[in-house]
Design a protein around this motif. Structure first.
Motif, PDB file in Angstrom:
ATOM      1  N   TYR B  79       0.811  -1.231   0.000  1.00 28.81           N
ATOM      2  CA  TYR B  79       0.000   0.000   0.000  1.00 28.81           C
ATOM      3  C   TYR B  79       0.841   1.277   0.000  1.00 28.81           C
ATOM      4  O   TYR B  79       0.360   2.354   0.359  1.00 28.81           O
ATOM      5  CB  TYR B  79      -0.979   0.026   1.189  1.00 28.81           C
ATOM      6  CG  TYR B  79      -2.136  -0.921   1.010  1.00 28.81           C
ATOM      7  CD1 TYR B  79      -3.126  -0.660   0.058  1.00 28.81           C
ATOM      8  CD2 TYR B  79      -2.239  -2.076   1.765  1.00 28.81           C
ATOM      9  CE1 TYR B  79      -4.178  -1.533  -0.123  1.00 28.81           C
ATOM     10  CE2 TYR B  79      -3.297  -2.955   1.583  1.00 28.81           C
ATOM     11  CZ  TYR B  79      -4.266  -2.674   0.645  1.00 28.81           C
ATOM     12  OH  TYR B  79      -5.313  -3.539   0.459  1.00 28.81           O
ATOM     13  N   MET B  80       2.081   1.202  -0.416  1.00 29.31           N
ATOM     14  CA  MET B  80       2.932   2.398  -0.501  1.00 29.31           C
ATOM     15  C   MET B  80       2.378   3.324  -1.592  1.00 29.31           C
ATOM     16  O   MET B  80       1.908   2.857  -2.628  1.00 29.31           O
ATOM     17  CB  MET B  80       4.328   1.889  -0.843  1.00 29.31           C
ATOM     18  CG  MET B  80       5.257   2.817  -1.492  1.00 29.31           C
ATOM     19  SD  MET B  80       6.834   1.920  -1.659  1.00 29.31           S
ATOM     20  CE  MET B  80       7.808   3.221  -2.377  1.00 29.31           C
ATOM     21  N   ASN B  81       2.411   4.651  -1.328  1.00 35.07           N
ATOM     22  CA  ASN B  81       1.864   5.563  -2.344  1.00 35.07           C
ATOM     23  C   ASN B  81       2.856   6.614  -2.817  1.00 35.07           C
ATOM     24  O   ASN B  81       2.587   7.360  -3.757  1.00 35.07           O
ATOM     25  CB  ASN B  81       0.573   6.226  -1.847  1.00 35.07           C
ATOM     26  CG  ASN B  81       0.785   6.959  -0.541  1.00 35.07           C
ATOM     27  OD1 ASN B  81       1.933   7.280  -0.195  1.00 35.07           O
ATOM     28  ND2 ASN B  81      -0.282   7.210   0.186  1.00 35.07           N
ATOM     29  N   ALA B  82       4.015   6.691  -2.148  1.00 34.77           N
ATOM     30  CA  ALA B  82       5.028   7.665  -2.575  1.00 34.77           C
ATOM     31  C   ALA B  82       6.343   7.306  -1.901  1.00 34.77           C
ATOM     32  O   ALA B  82       6.394   6.451  -1.019  1.00 34.77           O
ATOM     33  CB  ALA B  82       4.603   9.078  -2.167  1.00 34.77           C
ATOM     34  N   GLY B  83       7.419   7.983  -2.299  1.00 31.39           N
ATOM     35  CA  GLY B  83       8.716   7.748  -1.675  1.00 31.39           C
ATOM     36  C   GLY B  83       9.468   6.615  -2.351  1.00 31.39           C
ATOM     37  O   GLY B  83       9.106   6.184  -3.464  1.00 31.39           O
ATOM     38  N   ARG B  84      10.482   6.125  -1.656  1.00 27.47           N
ATOM     39  CA  ARG B  84      11.373   5.154  -2.295  1.00 27.47           C
ATOM     40  C   ARG B  84      11.816   4.125  -1.265  1.00 27.47           C
ATOM     41  O   ARG B  84      12.076   4.469  -0.106  1.00 27.47           O
ATOM     42  CB  ARG B  84      12.585   5.930  -2.823  1.00 27.47           C
ATOM     43  CG  ARG B  84      13.458   5.165  -3.762  1.00 27.47           C
ATOM     44  CD  ARG B  84      14.364   6.137  -4.530  1.00 27.47           C
ATOM     45  NE  ARG B  84      15.040   5.434  -5.577  1.00 27.47           N
ATOM     46  CZ  ARG B  84      16.302   5.031  -5.508  1.00 27.47           C
ATOM     47  NH1 ARG B  84      17.040   5.323  -4.451  1.00 27.47           N
ATOM     48  NH2 ARG B  84      16.841   4.366  -6.516  1.00 27.47           N
TER      49      ARG B  84
END
Ligand code: SF4
Lengths: 429, 256
Positions: B79-84
């Motif tokens: 469920y990650m939506n941004a970043g790295r």
């Protein structure tokens, strides 16, 4: 004393017409059953008391100590696996699921190495199934695909298909057409009207080709598919389309060959296609007498039929990840409870090796291959002989198995309930 | 902000760890997160040495770096939506499940269900991945719907199963039945594949290497000139799966 209408607790046919003679609390004669049934009822090499491994030997212990050792092992684990369940009755399976939940373990049944892929396919596209009674009374075309009924389910043909009369199928032997699809000419293939010999691992292709032919697209099919001539495929498709009522029974030849659940899905979709022309159904040839029951019981309680992971307090299911073979092969579980199965004999070598490394507890009446890997074995009564309970036939019909003789052994439900109570007590619940 | 998580040695290194809490947005609120090791809930710092450098005000400013033995750590990036997220070693199952944005870079191998039902963002795996890459959950009708997965090594069976959108690029070879049940999106396989695209209804699969056992229910459409990875190639074009009334396209490099 003769007992009639006895249910055979061996294979998924759960034949309920056996006559068993009992003398001095021992079964002495079995009528109507097949050879497998006789062996099950008359075989008698029972382990007499619980045994605990000590050093290179075993120590006989009492049931109370055995239950306390079992509970301690399971409580100490960070990921206990509770495996088997197909060789016991529904009541014990139910206690097993509750035990897995309270322990935060994974519970899995032997579907994981038999019809697990069938369940995955059914979850994708549904199951156009029916009872064996429907097949007996109506089916004029029967297909056995990757299933050698004569040897694995010896009375299937005489109770439900080619050798028995049905309400609408009077002269069964002549009126029913039997098609056998297999990689080798089995005994079942010998009595088939049409034997389709498939090159090993090509079932998916054959099923796809049949689907295309049934929907009138034989133009795309080349001269032969998976070792089967296009002319034979067209002939088989025609027999199927002309049937008044057709039934496909499939076995591990389809579920456990390359493609696995996709083979079953393709077979179900072939049935779907045939249902545009006439009436067709499809059913798995379940092996263990109560493997279907384990799927039912697990589903009532957890929502999932096998491979249920309670490690986070809620049920999670993902075959390939939460299935016993995968968990054991990866060495993930750190204790195992085996009930009603013999993984030492049936699972891959790497899995057996891991079972030998971790504390493994087995509930089983007999010494078997798993005994040699186990830390503790608790002998129990045999369901259907000296214990009663509910089982599910391969078509999902529940049938009560009887207690025929008195015994000194507790049954699976009693032992599991005692472990469950002890676990809850230690957890302060 | 750069968060470095170095796996601590564990008493039972084979026990699976479920760590869906490891996503960039969660570290904006600190590192007081929990993961599961087997059936025990643990604080993140029990399993990882944690270092945080620099500030961030939004998830796209967060980079999480995982080091050490992380091959049994599952659901990282779910469920990650941004970043790295950068993973220096191997990563466990379900990495990038349902991810909708951001980037995951895996410098070694990824276990099964990589990018399961992914909706957006990018996953790059420098090594190989196991079965069901970009696929759906059991019984789901759709797998990956958007975003990109690029694998520089190979993949196991059922890669891109139920692929419905987005792009899966596998530079190496795949196991059995890649692109099965495909209903959209693009699947590109650089090496060999066995029985691709069974039951596909839509979408495009491209095989730049060799196809073992082409399914009998694909209809040959002829040869096309196509450009892939900047190279002009002659490709056999197949349409199917006819068994399923499908209209998917399977392109196979001629002579491979
Ligand atoms: S066919 Fe199966 S259930 Fe029937 S008697 Fe034989 S072993 Fe028992």
């Amino acid at each position: 004393m003769k007992v009639v209408d006895v249910v055979c607790p061996f294979c998924g046919c759960l034949c309920d017409d056996l006559v068993v003679e009992v003398c001095d609390e021992k079964v002495v004669k079995v009528e109507n059953g097949c050879t497998l049934a006789s062996e099950k009822f008359l075989g008698d090499h029972r382990l007499q008391s619980p045994i605990l491994r000590e050093g290179f030997g075993w120590r006989e212990i009492g049931y109370e100590e055995a239950i306390s050792v079992a509970a301690d092992i399971l409580l100490a684990a960070d990921l206990p696996l509770l495996y088997g369940w197909s060789g016991t009755h529904g009541e014990a399976q139910s206690v097993g699921v509750h035990l897995a939940e309270v322990l935060g373990g994974v519970i899995d049944n032997t579907s994981t190495v038999c019809h697990g892929p069938s369940i995955l396919a059914i979850q994708e596209v549904g199951h156009p199934g029916c009872t064996l009674g429907q097949v007996k009374n109506r089916a004029d075309v029967v297909v056995y695909w990757g299933a050698n009924a004569i040897e694995a389910h010896p009375r299937h043909m005489s109770r439900y298909t080619t050798f028995t009369q049905g309400f609408f199928v009077k002269d069964a032997h002549l009126a029913r057409t039997v098609i056998v699809v297999d990689t080798r000419r089995t005994e079942t293939a010998e009595i088939a009207d049409e034997f389709v010999q498939v090159e090993a691992g090509y079932d998916y292709e054959i099923l796809s080709a049949l689907r295309a032919i049934v929907r009138g697209r034989e133009d795309v099919i080349s001269g032969a598919v998976g070792g089967v001539a296009k002319t034979q495929l067209i002939r088989v498709a025609e027999i199927c389309k002309r049937a008044k009522f057709g039934a496909i029974f499939f076995g591990l030849g389809l579920t456990m060959s390359a493609g696995k659940h996709k083979n079953i899905r393709n077979a179900i979709e072939l049935v779907e296609e045939l249902n545009r022309h006439t009436k067709w159904t499809i059913s798995p040839m379940r092996g263990h007498w109560n493997v279907y029951g384990s799927n039912e019981v697990f589903t009532w309680i957890s929502g999932y039929p096998f491979a249920v992971d309670f490690s986070r307090g809620i049920a999670f299911y993902n075959p390939g990840e939460t299935t016993s073979v995968d968990i054991l092969r990866r060495g993930e579980c750190d204790a195992c409870l085996v009930v009603g199965s013999d993984p030492g004999a049936h699972l891959p070598r790497a899995c057996a090796a891991h079972l030998a490394k971790i504390p493994t507890i087995q509930l089983d009446p007999h010494v078997n291959a798993t005994t040699h890997l186990a830390t503790l074995q608790i002998p129990v009564a045999v369901s259907g002989i000296d214990a009663e309970g509910t089982a599910y036939r391969m078509d999902g019909v529940p049938i009560r198995v009887q207690k025929l003789v008195e015994t000194k052994f507790p049954d699976d439900t009693e032992v599991l309930s005692a472990i469950y109570r002890r676990v809850r007590e230690v957890k302060g619940q | 902000m750069r968060v470095t998580l170095v796996a601590r040695p564990r008493a039972k290194p084979s026990l699976p760890v479920e760590a869906e809490s490891i996503i960039p947005q969660n570290f904006l609120r600190g590192t007081d997160l929990t993961v599961y090791e087997g059936n025990k809930e643990r604080r993140l710092e029990e399993l990882f040495f944690i270092t945080v450098e620099g500030p961030a005000v939004s998830p796209d400013q967060v980079e999480v770096v995982l080091m050490g033995a992380t091959g049994r750590v599952k659901r990282v990036g779910e469920y990650m939506n941004a970043g790295r997220i950068v993973i220096e070693g191997d990563i466990g199952m379900h990495c990038g499940n349902f991810m909708s944005g951001g980037e995951i870079v895996i410098k070694s191998n990824a276990d099964a269900w990589l990018g399961r039902e992914m909706r957006g963002g990018r996953i790059t795996c420098m090594g190989s991945t196991s079965h069901n890459c970009g696929a759906g959950y059991r019984g789901e009708k759709r797998g990956m719907r958007g975003g990109t997965i690029e694998i520089f090594g190979g993949a196991g069976d059922f890669a891109g199963e139920y692929l419905a959108g987005g792009e899966v690029r596998i530079h190496g070879s795949c196991g059995d039945m890649a692109g099965i049940e495909m209903r959209g999106g693009l699947l590109v396989i650089g090496g060999t594949v066995t029985r691709p695209c069974g039951n596909m209804t839509a979408g495009t699969a491209v095989v730049l290497g060799h196809v073992n056992r082409m399914l009998p229910t694909f209809q040959y459409q002829g040869v096309n000139d196509e450009v892939w990875d900047g190279k002009r190639l002659k490709m056999d074009v197949w349409e199917g799966d006819v068994a399923n009334r499908g209209k998917g396209r399977l392109l196979v490099a001629v002579g491979k």
